[in-house]
Design a protein around this motif. Structure first.
Motif, PDB file in Angstrom:
ATOM      1  N   GLY A 123       0.787  -1.235   0.000  1.00 12.54           N
ATOM      2  CA  GLY A 123       0.000   0.000   0.000  1.00 12.54           C
ATOM      3  C   GLY A 123       0.807   1.267   0.000  1.00 12.54           C
ATOM      4  N   GLY A 124       2.124   1.164  -0.115  1.00 14.77           N
ATOM      5  CA  GLY A 124       2.976   2.346  -0.110  1.00 14.77           C
ATOM      6  C   GLY A 124       2.854   3.147  -1.394  1.00 14.77           C
ATOM      7  N   THR A 125       2.953   4.461  -1.263  1.00 13.25           N
ATOM      8  CA  THR A 125       2.867   5.344  -2.433  1.00 13.25           C
ATOM      9  C   THR A 125       4.119   6.212  -2.505  1.00 13.25           C
ATOM     10  OG1 THR A 125       1.637   6.981  -1.136  1.00 13.25           O
ATOM     11  CG2 THR A 125       0.349   5.388  -2.430  1.00 13.25           C
ATOM     12  N   THR A 126       4.274   6.892  -3.631  1.00 12.94           N
ATOM     13  CA  THR A 126       5.459   7.722  -3.862  1.00 12.94           C
ATOM     14  C   THR A 126       5.188   9.142  -3.369  1.00 12.94           C
ATOM     15  OG1 THR A 126       5.880   6.347  -5.803  1.00 12.94           O
ATOM     16  CG2 THR A 126       7.197   8.332  -5.591  1.00 12.94           C
ATOM     17  N   VAL A 127       5.185   9.306  -2.053  1.00 10.76           N
ATOM     18  CA  VAL A 127       5.015  10.612  -1.413  1.00 10.76           C
ATOM     19  C   VAL A 127       6.205  10.839  -0.503  1.00 10.76           C
ATOM     20  CG1 VAL A 127       2.496  10.597  -1.550  1.00 10.76           C
ATOM     21  CG2 VAL A 127       3.624   9.583   0.442  1.00 10.76           C
ATOM     22  N   ALA A 128       6.423  12.107  -0.134  1.00 12.28           N
ATOM     23  CA  ALA A 128       7.610  12.468   0.652  1.00 12.28           C
ATOM     24  C   ALA A 128       7.696  11.684   1.956  1.00 12.28           C
ATOM     25  CB  ALA A 128       7.599  13.966   0.932  1.00 12.28           C
ATOM     26  N   GLU A 129       6.541  11.463   2.600  1.00 10.19           N
ATOM     27  CA  GLU A 129       6.527  10.775   3.891  1.00 10.19           C
ATOM     28  C   GLU A 129       6.939   9.309   3.771  1.00 10.19           C
ATOM     29  OE1 GLU A 129       4.194  14.308   3.789  1.00 10.19           O
ATOM     30  OE2 GLU A 129       3.954  12.443   2.624  1.00 10.19           O
ATOM     31  N   ASN A 130       6.880   8.760   2.564  1.00 15.03           N
ATOM     32  CA  ASN A 130       7.213   7.346   2.360  1.00 15.03           C
ATOM     33  C   ASN A 130       8.588   7.166   1.722  1.00 15.03           C
ATOM     34  OD1 ASN A 130       6.479   4.603   2.633  1.00 15.03           O
ATOM     35  ND2 ASN A 130       5.924   4.497   0.458  1.00 15.03           N
ATOM     36  N   CYS A 131       9.388   8.214   1.762  1.00 14.16           N
ATOM     37  CA  CYS A 131      10.711   8.176   1.115  1.00 14.16           C
ATOM     38  C   CYS A 131      11.820   8.060   2.150  1.00 14.16           C
ATOM     39  CB  CYS A 131      10.914   9.452   0.295  1.00 14.16           C
ATOM     40  SG  CYS A 131      12.500   9.555  -0.556  1.00 14.16           S
ATOM     41  N   GLN A 132      12.741   7.165   1.881  1.00 12.01           N
ATOM     42  CA  GLN A 132      13.955   7.067   2.687  1.00 12.01           C
ATOM     43  C   GLN A 132      15.137   6.936   1.746  1.00 12.01           C
ATOM     44  OE1 GLN A 132      13.728   3.568   5.160  1.00 12.01           O
ATOM     45  NE2 GLN A 132      13.612   2.148   3.426  1.00 12.01           N
ATOM     46  N   MET A 133      16.286   7.382   2.217  1.00 15.07           N
ATOM     47  CA  MET A 133      17.488   7.350   1.393  1.00 15.07           C
ATOM     48  C   MET A 133      18.421   6.240   1.877  1.00 15.07           C
ATOM     49  SD  MET A 133      16.888   9.648  -0.838  1.00 15.07           S
ATOM     50  CE  MET A 133      18.467   9.940  -1.650  1.00 15.07           C
ATOM     51  N   LEU A 134      18.850   5.402   0.928  1.00 12.48           N
ATOM     52  CA  LEU A 134      19.796   4.328   1.212  1.00 12.48           C
ATOM     53  C   LEU A 134      21.040   4.532   0.360  1.00 12.48           C
ATOM     54  CD1 LEU A 134      17.382   1.229   1.004  1.00 12.48           C
ATOM     55  CD2 LEU A 134      17.899   2.622   3.018  1.00 12.48           C
ATOM     56  N   CYS A 135      22.159   4.061   0.870  1.00 15.56           N
ATOM     57  CA  CYS A 135      23.338   4.068   0.008  1.00 15.56           C
ATOM     58  C   CYS A 135      23.113   3.067  -1.115  1.00 15.56           C
ATOM     59  CB  CYS A 135      24.601   3.717   0.813  1.00 15.56           C
ATOM     60  SG  CYS A 135      24.668   2.000   1.391  1.00 15.56           S
ATOM     61  N   ARG A 136      23.871   3.196  -2.171  1.00 16.45           N
ATOM     62  CA  ARG A 136      23.649   2.349  -3.342  1.00 16.45           C
ATOM     63  C   ARG A 136      23.741   0.874  -2.994  1.00 16.45           C
ATOM     64  NH1 ARG A 136      27.080   6.268  -6.195  1.00 16.45           N
ATOM     65  NH2 ARG A 136      25.699   7.688  -7.358  1.00 16.45           N
ATOM     66  N   ASN A 137      24.726   0.512  -2.202  1.00 13.09           N
ATOM     67  CA  ASN A 137      24.941  -0.898  -1.881  1.00 13.09           C
ATOM     68  C   ASN A 137      23.755  -1.462  -1.093  1.00 13.09           C
ATOM     69  OD1 ASN A 137      26.646  -3.341  -1.744  1.00 13.09           O
ATOM     70  ND2 ASN A 137      26.699  -2.892   0.465  1.00 13.09           N
ATOM     71  N   CYS A 138      23.287  -0.726  -0.098  1.00 16.12           N
ATOM     72  CA  CYS A 138      22.166  -1.198   0.717  1.00 16.12           C
ATOM     73  C   CYS A 138      20.884  -1.289  -0.128  1.00 16.12           C
ATOM     74  CB  CYS A 138      21.938  -0.278   1.913  1.00 16.12           C
ATOM     75  SG  CYS A 138      23.198  -0.473   3.215  1.00 16.12           S
ATOM     76  N   ASN A 139      20.720  -0.343  -1.023  1.00 15.60           N
ATOM     77  CA  ASN A 139      19.520  -0.369  -1.865  1.00 15.60           C
ATOM     78  C   ASN A 139      19.542  -1.556  -2.815  1.00 15.60           C
ATOM     79  OD1 ASN A 139      17.008   0.840  -2.538  1.00 15.60           O
ATOM     80  ND2 ASN A 139      17.913   1.633  -4.436  1.00 15.60           N
ATOM     81  N   ARG A 140      20.728  -1.913  -3.315  1.00 11.13           N
ATOM     82  CA  ARG A 140      20.855  -3.063  -4.200  1.00 11.13           C
ATOM     83  C   ARG A 140      20.544  -4.361  -3.441  1.00 11.13           C
ATOM     84  NH1 ARG A 140      21.283   0.870  -6.846  1.00 11.13           N
ATOM     85  NH2 ARG A 140      22.608   1.280  -8.637  1.00 11.13           N
ATOM     86  N   ILE A 141      21.057  -4.438  -2.215  1.00 10.35           N
ATOM     87  CA  ILE A 141      20.818  -5.635  -1.408  1.00 10.35           C
ATOM     88  C   ILE A 141      19.333  -5.759  -1.079  1.00 10.35           C
ATOM     89  CG2 ILE A 141      21.266  -6.692   0.844  1.00 10.35           C
ATOM     90  CD1 ILE A 141      24.062  -5.393   0.760  1.00 10.35           C
TER      91      ILE A 141
END
Length: 369
Positions: free
Chosen positions: A347-365
């Motif tokens: 149920g997640g949407t692309t809004v500011a409250e649902n955004c988190q930043m990951l480093c590239r490596n963590c996001n790939r994993i």
């Protein structure tokens, strides 16, 4: 290859002209095969055809044509089909030209002087003698300087034979059976070989053959393309029965791959349609065409979701003070990627409250899990 130039009057070229689906396209007293198996389909539009006729009536030179000489004394058109058919069709009232003073003109409405000029116009034809390989090699060479042959047209030339001839009958002509049955699901046009190229790609992969060239070589001397046509019909039948409601997003998908992977499954078509409808309404999904494979596979990689914009990414980065929420290390903004805190499937949407930043490596994993 032995090549000799000769002048041919249009009156001789159009003598015995016939354009028949069954017997082919003939001219020059029936001795010239204007469309041998390796030739492309007729593709000139009306303006190009008119330009050929105006060139002749103005007594300007036309480009050189090439005919191959057969052992039986007959000829095959190697290059010049588009101009030849324009000439013959104008003579038989297949189209007209426009005159700024006299309006619409057909051959029959030309003046006697113009008719004589047309019929006595001399074409420069190079007569080529050699092996079949010589002719096909020459066919490739002379088309480099002219309108570039499409890849599939070159393959048709190289692997000419009964298989290609029959396949073209099904997939390569205006109003062909493939157009009538499956145009809604295919990109491109039949006359530009797009349908044939697509179904050959599907069939080669279906048979475990990596290259279309190899597939065509294996089937080159088969008496017909019935098996290829049957495979195509099976695909289209499966599409229509599995997804009875047509949407424009269905055009141009890799239906061959989906049929091979999911064609044996039994599906609730009403449930599929409801799922597709709901997904089409979902603003988070950017690539709607991916929905069709997704409802069969359940693989989120078949979908393309909305991405966070620069402002949303910057807000999340500042909120986290540049710290990756997974590995808890500091990174520059350019070294990080945006991620949905609550996934789309939950149920997640692309809004500011649902955004988190990951480093590239963590996001790939995370994405690989």
């Amino acid at each position: 290859m032995d090549i000799k130039p000769k002048s041919i009057k249009i009156a001789d070229l159009i003598n015995g002209y016939s354009n028949d689906v069954d017997t082919g396209v003939k001219g020059y007293g029936g001795r010239l095969d204007i469309r041998p198996p390796y030739q492309r389909e007729f593709r000139y539009d009306i303006k190009q055809q008119q330009a050929v006729i105006n060139t002749i009536l103005n007594e300007y030179p036309l480009n050189i044509m090439y005919w191959s000489v057969g052992e039986d004394g007959n000829y095959e058109m190697i290059d010049g089909q588009q101009r030849t058919l324009s000439i013959c069709e104008f003579f038989t009232h297949g189209f007209n030209i426009e005159d700024k003073d006299r309006g619409t003109l057909y051959f029959s409405t030309l003046t006697n002087e113009e008719k004589g000029k047309f019929l006595n116009y001399e074409l420069t034809v190079y007569f080529c003698e050699g092996t079949d390989k010589d002719k096909l090699d020459w066919f490739r060479v002379i088309n480099i300087a002219g309108e570039k042959l499409l890849d599939q047209e070159l393959l048709n030339a190289v692997y000419t034979g009964p298989f290609v001839t029959d396949a073209r009958r099904h997939f390569s002509k205006n109003g062909c059976p493939a157009y009538k049955l499956g145009a809604d699901f295919l990109n491109g046009t039949a006359i530009e070989q797009a349908y044939l190229a697509t179904v050959l790609k599907w069939a080669a992969r279906h048979d475990g053959i990596a290259k279309v060239d190899d597939y065509m070589a294996q089937h080159q001397f088969e008496p017909n393309a019935n098996k290829l046509w049957a495979y195509f019909v099976s695909i289209i039948t499966w599409i229509r029965s599995t997804f009875p409601k047509y949407r424009r997003e269905m055009k141009g998908l890799d239906w061959g791959a989906m049929f091979d992977e999911f064609g044996e499954g039994v599906y609730d078509t009403e449930a599929l349609e409801k799922q597709i409808h709901d997904l089409m309404e979902d603003d988070e999904i950017m690539k709607k065409s991916g929905i069709y494979r997704y409802v069969l596979s359940g693989d989120l990689r078949d979908l393309c979701f909305r991405s966070f914009d620069k402002k949303q990414k910057r807000e999340a980065y500042e909120r986290q003070k540049g710290i990756c929420v997974h590995c808890h290390k500091h990174f520059e903004l350019e070294e990080m990627e945006a991620d949905h805190i609550t996934p789309w499937k939950e149920g997640g949407t692309t809004v500011a409250e649902n955004c988190q930043m990951l480093c590239r490596n963590c996001n790939r994993i995370k994405g690989g899990k």
